[in-house]
Design a protein around this motif. Structure first.
Motif, PDB file in Angstrom:
ATOM      1  N   GLU A  17      55.957 -82.658  64.113  1.00  0.00           N
ATOM      2  CA  GLU A  17      57.153 -82.026  63.540  1.00  0.00           C
ATOM      3  C   GLU A  17      56.789 -80.747  62.793  1.00  0.00           C
ATOM      4  N   ILE A  18      55.710 -80.807  62.004  1.00  0.00           N
ATOM      5  CA  ILE A  18      55.294 -79.624  61.245  1.00  0.00           C
ATOM      6  C   ILE A  18      54.865 -78.507  62.189  1.00  0.00           C
ATOM      7  N   ALA A  19      54.071 -78.847  63.201  1.00  0.00           N
ATOM      8  CA  ALA A  19      53.570 -77.829  64.113  1.00  0.00           C
ATOM      9  C   ALA A  19      54.706 -77.188  64.910  1.00  0.00           C
ATOM     10  N   ARG A  20      55.624 -78.002  65.392  1.00  0.00           N
ATOM     11  CA  ARG A  20      56.751 -77.452  66.152  1.00  0.00           C
ATOM     12  C   ARG A  20      57.648 -76.588  65.281  1.00  0.00           C
ATOM     13  N   THR A  21      57.839 -76.996  64.025  1.00  0.00           N
ATOM     14  CA  THR A  21      58.636 -76.185  63.099  1.00  0.00           C
ATOM     15  C   THR A  21      57.953 -74.847  62.846  1.00  0.00           C
ATOM     16  N   ALA A  22      56.631 -74.870  62.634  1.00  0.00           N
ATOM     17  CA  ALA A  22      55.887 -73.622  62.453  1.00  0.00           C
ATOM     18  C   ALA A  22      55.978 -72.736  63.687  1.00  0.00           C
ATOM     19  N   ASP A  23      55.909 -73.352  64.866  1.00  0.00           N
ATOM     20  CA  ASP A  23      55.988 -72.623  66.130  1.00  0.00           C
ATOM     21  C   ASP A  23      57.333 -71.919  66.272  1.00  0.00           C
ATOM     22  N   ARG A  24      58.412 -72.655  65.984  1.00  0.00           N
ATOM     23  CA  ARG A  24      59.769 -72.095  66.119  1.00  0.00           C
ATOM     24  C   ARG A  24      60.065 -71.042  65.060  1.00  0.00           C
ATOM     25  N   SER A  25      59.471 -71.220  63.878  1.00  0.00           N
ATOM     26  CA  SER A  25      59.838 -70.387  62.731  1.00  0.00           C
ATOM     27  C   SER A  25      59.042 -69.095  62.637  1.00  0.00           C
ATOM     28  N   GLY A  26      58.086 -68.893  63.535  1.00  0.00           N
ATOM     29  CA  GLY A  26      57.341 -67.639  63.545  1.00  0.00           C
ATOM     30  C   GLY A  26      56.115 -67.610  62.661  1.00  0.00           C
ATOM     31  N   PHE A  27      55.651 -68.773  62.200  1.00  0.00           N
ATOM     32  CA  PHE A  27      54.412 -68.805  61.431  1.00  0.00           C
ATOM     33  C   PHE A  27      53.245 -68.353  62.309  1.00  0.00           C
ATOM     34  N   ASP A  28      52.239 -67.768  61.676  1.00  0.00           N
ATOM     35  CA  ASP A  28      51.098 -67.244  62.436  1.00  0.00           C
ATOM     36  C   ASP A  28      50.206 -68.353  62.973  1.00  0.00           C
ATOM     37  N   TYR A  29      49.961 -69.388  62.157  1.00  0.00           N
ATOM     38  CA  TYR A  29      49.031 -70.423  62.595  1.00  0.00           C
ATOM     39  C   TYR A  29      49.333 -71.762  61.942  1.00  0.00           C
ATOM     40  N   VAL A  30      48.839 -72.813  62.585  1.00  0.00           N
ATOM     41  CA  VAL A  30      48.699 -74.122  61.949  1.00  0.00           C
ATOM     42  C   VAL A  30      47.193 -74.365  61.819  1.00  0.00           C
ATOM     43  N   ALA A  31      46.797 -75.155  60.836  1.00  0.00           N
ATOM     44  CA  ALA A  31      45.376 -75.272  60.528  1.00  0.00           C
ATOM     45  C   ALA A  31      44.976 -76.702  60.242  1.00  0.00           C
ATOM     46  N   SER A  32      43.706 -76.988  60.523  1.00  0.00           N
ATOM     47  CA  SER A  32      43.124 -78.291  60.223  1.00  0.00           C
ATOM     48  C   SER A  32      41.714 -78.072  59.694  1.00  0.00           C
ATOM     49  N   CYS A  33      41.351 -78.837  58.667  1.00  0.00           N
ATOM     50  CA  CYS A  33      40.057 -78.670  58.011  1.00  0.00           C
ATOM     51  C   CYS A  33      39.040 -79.667  58.561  1.00  0.00           C
ATOM     52  N   ASP A  34      37.791 -79.513  58.166  1.00  0.00           N
ATOM     53  CA  ASP A  34      36.674 -80.236  58.776  1.00  0.00           C
ATOM     54  C   ASP A  34      35.846 -80.950  57.716  1.00  0.00           C
ATOM     55  N   HIS A  35      35.925 -82.274  57.699  1.00  0.00           N
ATOM     56  CA  HIS A  35      34.986 -83.091  56.935  1.00  0.00           C
ATOM     57  C   HIS A  35      34.630 -84.301  57.780  1.00  0.00           C
ATOM     58  N   VAL A  36      33.358 -84.644  57.807  1.00  0.00           N
ATOM     59  CA  VAL A  36      32.891 -85.782  58.589  1.00  0.00           C
ATOM     60  C   VAL A  36      33.073 -87.076  57.817  1.00  0.00           C
ATOM     61  N   ALA A  37      32.677 -87.079  56.543  1.00  0.00           N
ATOM     62  CA  ALA A  37      32.783 -88.276  55.709  1.00  0.00           C
ATOM     63  C   ALA A  37      32.732 -87.859  54.251  1.00  0.00           C
ATOM     64  N   ILE A  38      33.535 -88.510  53.430  1.00  0.00           N
ATOM     65  CA  ILE A  38      33.647 -88.158  52.016  1.00  0.00           C
ATOM     66  C   ILE A  38      32.965 -89.226  51.170  1.00  0.00           C
ATOM     67  N   PRO A  39      32.020 -88.851  50.309  1.00  0.00           N
ATOM     68  CA  PRO A  39      31.352 -89.852  49.461  1.00  0.00           C
ATOM     69  C   PRO A  39      32.296 -90.408  48.399  1.00  0.00           C
ATOM     70  N   ARG A  40      31.981 -91.598  47.930  1.00  0.00           N
ATOM     71  CA  ARG A  40      32.828 -92.252  46.939  1.00  0.00           C
ATOM     72  C   ARG A  40      33.035 -91.391  45.701  1.00  0.00           C
ATOM     73  N   ARG A  41      32.021 -90.630  45.311  1.00  0.00           N
ATOM     74  CA  ARG A  41      32.138 -89.845  44.069  1.00  0.00           C
ATOM     75  C   ARG A  41      33.229 -88.775  44.173  1.00  0.00           C
ATOM     76  N   LEU A  42      33.595 -88.379  45.401  1.00  0.00           N
ATOM     77  CA  LEU A  42      34.599 -87.331  45.594  1.00  0.00           C
ATOM     78  C   LEU A  42      35.906 -87.860  46.178  1.00  0.00           C
ATOM     79  N   ALA A  43      35.940 -89.136  46.523  1.00  0.00           N
ATOM     80  CA  ALA A  43      37.099 -89.668  47.241  1.00  0.00           C
ATOM     81  C   ALA A  43      38.393 -89.559  46.442  1.00  0.00           C
ATOM     82  N   ALA A  44      38.327 -89.777  45.133  1.00  0.00           N
ATOM     83  CA  ALA A  44      39.548 -89.714  44.327  1.00  0.00           C
ATOM     84  C   ALA A  44      40.123 -88.304  44.313  1.00  0.00           C
ATOM     85  N   ALA A  45      39.255 -87.301  44.297  1.00  0.00           N
ATOM     86  CA  ALA A  45      39.705 -85.910  44.240  1.00  0.00           C
ATOM     87  C   ALA A  45      40.067 -85.361  45.613  1.00  0.00           C
TER      88      ALA A  45
END
Length: 221
Positions: A17-45
Motif C-alpha cells: 500500500e505504501i509503495a503503490r501510494t508513493a508510486d501514484r503520488s510522484g514520490f522519487d523513491y521507496v527505500a529499505s535499510c540493511d541489517h543482518v542481525a541486531i544484538p540484544r544491547r541495541l534491540a530496544a533502540a
C-alpha cells in the motif's frame, strides 16, 4: 529510535500500500535499510524488524511502475562486491532500471564480527567496495577490479543492470562519510543532520567534490 510504532506489526500488505501510494503520488523513491542481525544491547533502540533490502525492493518493484528503488543504506562491506553486484544488478534488470544503490559503512559491531569482517576498517572496506561495485555494475559482462581487498576478472555475470550507470548514493553525516559522498558518490544521504545544519553540510560536500575534480552532478537524498 527512528521507527514509527506501526512499523513493528506491518506486513506485506502495508508495504504494498505504501509503495503503490508513493508510486501514484510522484514520490522519487521507496527505500529499505540493511541489517543482518541486531544484538540484544541495541534491540530496544533499533528493534529487530529489518526487511532485507534486495528481497523487499524486488517485491515492491513488482507492484509499482515508476518509483525508484533505494537501498537506504546497504552495508556493502559485509559482503563480497560480486555477490552484491549479482543481487542488485538483477534487481535493476527486473525493475526496468529503477535501482538507486545507497551504501554506508555500518555501525553495528556485532554484525561485522559474526560475518568475519573487520569492523575497525569498515571505512576503507567501503571505499574499495564502491570502486569494485562501479566495475561490477558497469556494462561489462566480465568486470575487472584489482584492489587491496578484492581482486577479480574473467568472471561473467548476467543479467547486467538496465541502467548504463547505476547511481551510487553514500549515506552518513560523519566527516568521512561526507567526504566519501563527495569523492565517490553520485548522491549523498544525510543521516541525522538537523535541518538547519543541512545547507552547511551540502556546501561542504560540493566544495570537497570540486576540490577532488569531480564534475558530475550530485543528488542530495
Amino acid at each position: 529510535m527512528y521507527a514509527e510504532a506501526w512499523e513493528a506489526d506491518a506486513g506485506p500488505g502495508d508495504l504494498v500500500e505504501i509503495a503503490r501510494t508513493a508510486d501514484r503520488s510522484g514520490f522519487d523513491y521507496v527505500a529499505s535499510c540493511d541489517h543482518v542481525a541486531i544484538p540484544r544491547r541495541l534491540a530496544a533502540a533499533m528493534s529487530t524488524v529489518w526487511y532485507d533490502p534486495v528481497a523487499t525492493l524486488g517485491f515492491l518493484a513488482g507492484v509499482t511502475e515508476r518509483v525508484r528503488l533505494l537501498s537506504h543504506v546497504a552495508v556493502v562491506g559485509l559482503r563480497h562486491p560480486l555477490l552484491t553486484a549479482k543481487q542488485y544488478a538483477t534487481l535493476d534488470h527486473l525493475s526496468g532500471g529503477r535501482l538507486i544503490l545507497g551504501v554506508g559503512a555500518g555501525h553495528v559491531q556485532e554484525e561485522f564480527e559474526v560475518l568475519g569482517v573487520d569492523f575497525e576498517r569498515r571505512g576503507a572496506v567501503l571505499d574499495e567496495c564502491v570502486d569494485a561495485l562501479r566495475a561490477a555494475l558497469g556494462p561489462d559482462e566480465f568486470p575487472t577490479h584489482h584492489g587491496k581487498l578484492y581482486d577479480f576478472e574473467g568472471l561473467g555475470q548476467l543479467p547486467r543492470p538496465t541502467q548504463e550507470r547505476v547511481p551510487v548514493w553514500v549515506g552518513g553525516s560523519s566527516p568521512a562519510a561526507v567526504r566519501r559522498a563527495a569523492v565517490r558518490g553520485d548522491g549523498w544521504l544525510p543521516q541525522g543532520d538537523p535541518r538547519d545544519r543541512l545547507p552547511e553540510q551540502i556546501a561542504r560536500v560540493r566544495r570537497l567534490r570540486e576540490e577532488a575534480g569531480v564534475s558530475d552532478p550530485l543528488t542530495v537524498g
